[in-house]
Scaffold this active site. Structure first.
Site, mmCIF file in Angstrom:
data_model
loop_
_atom_site.group_PDB
_atom_site.id
_atom_site.type_symbol
_atom_site.label_atom_id
_atom_site.label_comp_id
_atom_site.label_asym_id
_atom_site.label_seq_id
_atom_site.Cartn_x
_atom_site.Cartn_y
_atom_site.Cartn_z
ATOM 1 N N GLY A 10 32.534 0.882 17.366
ATOM 2 C CA GLY A 10 31.099 0.896 17.028
ATOM 3 C C GLY A 10 30.742 -0.279 16.145
ATOM 4 O O GLY A 10 29.861 -0.192 15.298
ATOM 5 N N GLY A 11 31.443 -1.403 16.336
ATOM 6 C CA GLY A 11 31.163 -2.598 15.549
ATOM 7 C C GLY A 11 29.965 -3.349 16.100
ATOM 8 O O GLY A 11 28.985 -2.746 16.559
ATOM 9 N N GLN A 12 30.071 -4.673 16.084
ATOM 10 C CA GLN A 12 28.931 -5.509 16.496
ATOM 11 C C GLN A 12 28.529 -5.252 17.954
ATOM 12 O O GLN A 12 27.362 -5.011 18.245
ATOM 13 C CB GLN A 12 29.323 -6.978 16.342
ATOM 14 C CG GLN A 12 29.616 -7.392 14.919
ATOM 15 C CD GLN A 12 28.398 -8.018 14.302
ATOM 16 O OE1 GLN A 12 27.425 -7.328 13.991
ATOM 17 N NE2 GLN A 12 28.427 -9.302 14.140
ATOM 18 N N ILE A 13 29.520 -5.334 18.869
ATOM 19 C CA ILE A 13 29.201 -5.149 20.287
ATOM 20 C C ILE A 13 28.861 -3.675 20.554
ATOM 21 O O ILE A 13 27.884 -3.359 21.247
ATOM 22 C CB ILE A 13 30.367 -5.607 21.193
ATOM 23 C CG1 ILE A 13 30.626 -7.102 21.001
ATOM 24 C CG2 ILE A 13 30.077 -5.306 22.667
ATOM 25 C CD1 ILE A 13 31.797 -7.660 21.796
ATOM 26 N N ARG A 95 49.079 -15.295 15.906
ATOM 27 C CA ARG A 95 48.524 -14.803 17.169
ATOM 28 C C ARG A 95 49.344 -13.602 17.672
ATOM 29 O O ARG A 95 48.808 -12.602 18.132
ATOM 30 C CB ARG A 95 48.583 -15.950 18.190
ATOM 31 C CG ARG A 95 47.873 -15.669 19.475
ATOM 32 C CD ARG A 95 48.186 -16.730 20.516
ATOM 33 N NE ARG A 95 48.723 -16.112 21.724
ATOM 34 C CZ ARG A 95 48.014 -15.479 22.633
ATOM 35 N NH1 ARG A 95 46.727 -15.369 22.496
ATOM 36 N NH2 ARG A 95 48.574 -14.935 23.686
ATOM 37 N N ASN A 102 46.534 -5.348 18.134
ATOM 38 C CA ASN A 102 45.529 -4.974 19.130
ATOM 39 C C ASN A 102 46.133 -4.202 20.298
ATOM 40 O O ASN A 102 45.477 -3.342 20.884
ATOM 41 C CB ASN A 102 44.748 -6.206 19.596
ATOM 42 C CG ASN A 102 43.669 -6.581 18.581
ATOM 43 O OD1 ASN A 102 43.015 -5.706 18.020
ATOM 44 N ND2 ASN A 102 43.504 -7.857 18.300
ATOM 45 N N ASN A 127 39.174 -8.271 23.014
ATOM 46 C CA ASN A 127 40.004 -9.469 23.183
ATOM 47 C C ASN A 127 41.376 -9.317 22.535
ATOM 48 O O ASN A 127 41.501 -8.547 21.588
ATOM 49 C CB ASN A 127 39.291 -10.671 22.553
ATOM 50 C CG ASN A 127 38.386 -11.346 23.564
ATOM 51 O OD1 ASN A 127 38.722 -11.489 24.726
ATOM 52 N ND2 ASN A 127 37.210 -11.731 23.105
ATOM 53 N N ARG A 158 26.852 -17.873 30.435
ATOM 54 C CA ARG A 158 26.804 -19.062 29.574
ATOM 55 C C ARG A 158 26.627 -20.314 30.435
ATOM 56 O O ARG A 158 25.794 -21.170 30.127
ATOM 57 C CB ARG A 158 28.098 -19.144 28.754
ATOM 58 C CG ARG A 158 28.120 -18.099 27.652
ATOM 59 C CD ARG A 158 29.474 -17.973 26.990
ATOM 60 N NE ARG A 158 29.372 -17.209 25.745
ATOM 61 C CZ ARG A 158 30.379 -16.587 25.168
ATOM 62 N NH1 ARG A 158 31.587 -16.635 25.696
ATOM 63 N NH2 ARG A 158 30.201 -15.926 24.030
ATOM 64 N N HIS A 182 40.260 -15.351 30.815
ATOM 65 C CA HIS A 182 39.188 -15.481 29.826
ATOM 66 C C HIS A 182 39.744 -16.274 28.643
ATOM 67 O O HIS A 182 40.140 -15.724 27.639
ATOM 68 C CB HIS A 182 38.743 -14.090 29.378
ATOM 69 C CG HIS A 182 37.590 -14.109 28.413
ATOM 70 N ND1 HIS A 182 36.425 -14.780 28.651
ATOM 71 C CD2 HIS A 182 37.422 -13.507 27.217
ATOM 72 C CE1 HIS A 182 35.607 -14.592 27.633
ATOM 73 N NE2 HIS A 182 36.185 -13.833 26.746
HETATM 74 N N1 APR Z 1 39.768 3.248 17.503
HETATM 75 C C1 APR Z 1 38.435 3.067 17.479
HETATM 76 N N2 APR Z 1 37.821 2.002 16.961
HETATM 77 C C2 APR Z 1 38.587 1.054 16.446
HETATM 78 C C3 APR Z 1 40.002 1.129 16.440
HETATM 79 C C4 APR Z 1 40.596 2.305 16.997
HETATM 80 N N3 APR Z 1 41.914 2.472 17.025
HETATM 81 N N4 APR Z 1 40.480 0.023 15.839
HETATM 82 C C5 APR Z 1 39.429 -0.740 15.505
HETATM 83 N N5 APR Z 1 38.284 -0.119 15.860
HETATM 84 C C6 APR Z 1 36.901 -0.558 15.669
HETATM 85 C C7 APR Z 1 36.672 -1.241 14.323
HETATM 86 O O1 APR Z 1 36.573 -0.292 13.265
HETATM 87 C C8 APR Z 1 35.376 -1.988 14.568
HETATM 88 O O2 APR Z 1 34.238 -1.257 14.131
HETATM 89 O O3 APR Z 1 36.530 -1.531 16.612
HETATM 90 C C9 APR Z 1 35.343 -2.142 16.086
HETATM 91 C C10 APR Z 1 35.303 -3.590 16.544
HETATM 92 O O4 APR Z 1 34.088 -4.098 16.130
HETATM 93 P P1 APR Z 1 33.899 -5.567 15.528
HETATM 94 O O5 APR Z 1 35.042 -5.892 14.637
HETATM 95 O O6 APR Z 1 32.511 -5.667 15.004
HETATM 96 O O7 APR Z 1 34.080 -6.499 16.821
HETATM 97 P P2 APR Z 1 33.003 -6.827 17.952
HETATM 98 O O8 APR Z 1 32.272 -8.056 17.583
HETATM 99 O O9 APR Z 1 32.243 -5.610 18.295
HETATM 100 O O10 APR Z 1 33.990 -7.220 19.136
HETATM 101 C C11 APR Z 1 34.847 -6.234 19.691
HETATM 102 O O11 APR Z 1 35.175 -7.457 21.734
HETATM 103 O O12 APR Z 1 34.483 -9.584 22.398
HETATM 104 C C12 APR Z 1 35.520 -8.819 21.867
HETATM 105 O O13 APR Z 1 36.693 -10.410 20.500
HETATM 106 C C13 APR Z 1 35.888 -9.265 20.475
HETATM 107 O O14 APR Z 1 37.930 -8.007 20.484
HETATM 108 C C14 APR Z 1 36.607 -8.059 19.985
HETATM 109 C C15 APR Z 1 35.837 -6.899 20.625
#
Ligand code: APR
Length: 331
Positions: A10-13, A95, A102, A127, A158, A182
């Site tokens: 529930g982050g940015q995306i 990396r 991940n 990613n 893009r 990608h």
């Molecule tokens: N279970 C559920 N959520 C998780 C877990 C997990 N085990 N581990 C991490 N998260 C959540 C984080 O808490 C965070 O809120 O995944 C979310 C990722 O959100 P962001 O860090 O804001 O990343 P975002 O910009 O949304 O991108 C998500 O998509 O494009 C790709 O590179 C980008 O890998 C990244 C992914």
């Protein structure tokens, strides 16, 4: 409208996915999973729910830190992951370390989906895309049609945007496809790029196209550099939703997606970006694009990079099997 869409992360995306699913009226219920304390998933959902009367959308939600919020979801979009940021001690993870973390998250996501919505069709955005989709497939044990990686729609968008800007025409007039992995090796297929059905070269010079193709390969990094922290989030979310809508509405839309190749393009057992018909069955048919000799060479090179990533995943997951996931995540 479908009954339930699950979102992991529930982050940015994830936030854009959530608000767009509600504003577009795609599902009766959304289930959001995020491990972030104190209760990020609940907070994101409550925010959208409290806004729902304003846009006139009924919104039911379930939110959790474990995977229970996915219960009964017909579709899942996965964005769970950890970005490359400094550790509290100021050092950067390598990396390999980041990929290991991940992959352990991906294993947890696969287990959650298997437990709560084993029949769901899964779109993965997290990613490194190629590695995560490859691992998800190993762990999910679902049919290959029901697991799709999102990369090509965004990379192509893009490319389309840059071409539209250069040609001085609407983005709606530009059709393009970026295939392969990608990453830096992705392959913009110039021979398949059309402006209102006409060859792109009629509108954009070869020199400008070369610059556009280089910029497309590095477009993700360009946004990261401008944002300062985090990566692109609106365009990836919209790209995944184009795929999801093609499935929900059984559009039979040809989109570039990361899908399992089993002999197509001379590739076996790898998830690679190629065009496919996307409909209710997920990936319904892989389309073979006629490429020029140069594009074929670049595609082969990109497949080799995807193969290296798959080998790396196999190596790391063997090590992962020996260590408990929590220990790795703390690194
Ligand atoms: N279970 C559920 N959520 C998780 C877990 C997990 N085990 N581990 C991490 N998260 C959540 C984080 O808490 C965070 O809120 O995944 C979310 C990722 O959100 P962001 O860090 O804001 O990343 P975002 O910009 O949304 O991108 C998500 O998509 O494009 C790709 O590179 C980008 O890998 C990244 C992914």
């Amino acid at each position: 409208m479908v009954s339930k869409i699950g979102l992991v992360g529930g982050g940015q995306i994830g936030g854009v996915l959530l608000s767009d699913i509600v504003s577009r009226g795609l599902a009766r219920e959304v289930g959001l999973v995020d491990v972030k304390p104190p209760a990020l998933a609940e907070g994101k959902c409550l925010d959208v729910a409290e806004g729902s009367p304003v846009i006139g959308r009924d919104f039911a939600y379930s939110a959790s830190k474990d995977f229970s919020a996915l219960k009964g979801a017909q579709y899942v979009i996965n964005t769970a992951g950890v970005p490359r940021t400094k550790r509290p001690d100021g050092t950067m993870p390598t990396r390999e370390e980041l990929l290991t973390i991940n992959l352990s998250i991906t294993d947890a996501v696969a287990a959650g989906i298997k437990r709560y919505c084993p029949k769901a069709t899964v779109i993965s955005i997290a990613n490194p895309l190629d590695a995560i989709v490859y691992r998800l497939y190993q762990k999910l044990g679902i049919s290959k049609n029901k697991l799709i990686g999102m990369a090509g729609v965004l990379d192509s968008a893009r490319y389309r945007y840059f071409v539209a800007q250069e040609a001085g025409v609407s983005v709606e007039n530009v059709e393009a496809m970026v295939l392969g992995g990608h990453g830096d090796t992705m392959v913009p297929i110039r021979s398949a790029c059309r402006v209102a059905g006409m060859p792109v070269e009629q509108f954009v010079s070869a020199g400008a196209l070369k610059k556009i193709e280089d910029r497309t390969r590095k477009a993700g990094g360009e946004v990261v550099g401008l944002l300062g922290s985090g990566s692109a989030f609106v365009s990836p979310a919209w790209s995944a939703l184009e795929m999801l809508e093609a499935i929900i509405y059984d559009k039979k839309k040809i989109l570039p997606v990361c899908t399992l190749l089993e002999g197509e393009y001379g590739v076996k057992g790898l998830f690679v970006g190629v065009p496919a018909v996307i409909g209710a069955g997920g990936v319904e048919k892989i389309i073979t694009v006629k490429m020029t000799a140069e594009e074929k060479k670049l595609f082969k090179n990109s497949v080799a990079a995807v193969q290296n990533t798959a080998n790396e995943v196999d190596k790391l997951t063997k090590a992962l099997a020996k260590k408990p996931a929590k220990k790795l995540a703390k690194k």
